[in-house]
Design an enzyme around this catalytic site. Sequence first.
Site, mmCIF file in Angstrom:
data_model
loop_
_atom_site.group_PDB
_atom_site.id
_atom_site.type_symbol
_atom_site.label_atom_id
_atom_site.label_comp_id
_atom_site.label_asym_id
_atom_site.label_seq_id
_atom_site.Cartn_x
_atom_site.Cartn_y
_atom_site.Cartn_z
ATOM 1 N N GLN A 1 4.934 -3.158 -10.612
ATOM 2 C CA GLN A 1 4.678 -4.533 -11.036
ATOM 3 C C GLN A 1 5.473 -4.944 -12.278
ATOM 4 O O GLN A 1 5.554 -6.137 -12.588
ATOM 5 C CB GLN A 1 3.178 -4.736 -11.310
ATOM 6 C CG GLN A 1 2.300 -4.715 -10.082
ATOM 7 C CD GLN A 1 2.502 -5.929 -9.168
ATOM 8 O OE1 GLN A 1 3.093 -6.919 -9.546
ATOM 9 N NE2 GLN A 1 1.997 -5.825 -7.947
ATOM 10 N N CYS B 1 -2.019 -5.077 -0.616
ATOM 11 C CA CYS B 1 -2.060 -4.360 0.651
ATOM 12 C C CYS B 1 -3.271 -4.730 1.494
ATOM 13 O O CYS B 1 -3.400 -4.303 2.622
ATOM 14 C CB CYS B 1 -2.041 -2.853 0.389
ATOM 15 S SG CYS B 1 -0.551 -2.345 -0.474
#
Length: 380
Positions: free
Chosen positions: A179, A327
């Site tokens: 990230q 996800c």
Amino acid sequence: MRVYLDNAATTPIQEQVIETMSETMRQAYGNPSSIHAEGRTARSIIEEARKKVANYLGASIGEIFFTSGGTESNNMALKCAVRDLGVKRFITTDMEHHCVLHTLESLQQTHGIEVVFLSLDGKGRISLEELESLLQQSTEKTLVSLMHSNNEIGTMIDLDAVAALCHQYQAYFHSDTVQTIGYFPFDLSKQKISFLSGASHKFHGPKGVGFIYINNDNQIKPYIDGGSQERNMRGGTENIYGIVGLAKALEIACENMGPYREKMEALRSYMKEQLLQHFEDIQFNGDYDGRYHHKVLSVSFPASPKSDLLLLNLDIAGISASGGSACSSGAEQGSHVLEALRLDPDRKTIRFSFSPYNKREEIDYVIEKMKSMIPQKVVG
């Protein structure tokens, strides 16, 4: 109109990246392992991309290996640490990405490793004192695995402080930086990090390509057996177009890091202000005003008759956001991160995540649409 505020899940590809990849597809079709002219051209393009990634991270060229993305990179670091470096003990948290947690579960079953979980406060922060105490107690070879920024709530660790502690107590340090690559500066020539991972699609590059940084001090064996690609570390013909796209996307992200951060900070602050101004009982998850990622704003809404369908209604209104991790964004599943923080399960969490291509008018649009979805603040 559609407003895309799910940039922690994935980002749209930069036009310049698409152009660079398209040009490579047309001209560099050789197999990088071939010794003829077309193969040498392809090989030189890959090595130029590797050099670019290494330079932006302060790493040496020999420490960067291209992979299929963050999941493979994290699997490679953890599994090879057990197989090749003799690691028998891991220190982590229960709000890491599933590709780390599930890998550790697998290693427990297959190799009997020990996994120790650090405590978390209500904002998802670890205690450096607890980490040091656990490192002092280590009798087995230990690896600390902590993500730089949590993908759901944006809380960040002090990367340098953790790295220094691991170095002091001779523990390996792996950080899932998927990230934060392209959003924060790194200088791996000075930071004592053993393994670090990145994924192109998180910083406006293509999907299906990433990299792992492996400190030169760590000698591990191939993760994928096959040919001699990636200096014998990962068999299989290289994804040359993806690698070129990754390098170009990272170049754009790093060269514009300051202004991009300033814009995302402004958008994030504006959305916080507007939510607090217009709606009742708004809360924010994570270390939202401390050590946080400017890309992420995790918002907790009070329970209401419409809150269960909030994510769906946002999508119907043309707004893309997430209810949890990237996800599981296709299905509303319980978040293991929010569960780890022991937050009120009756409240509804939405993760808004920004890019430098979002606009203030888009935030206004989101706020306006949400007025029919959740209780508004009573004026007067």
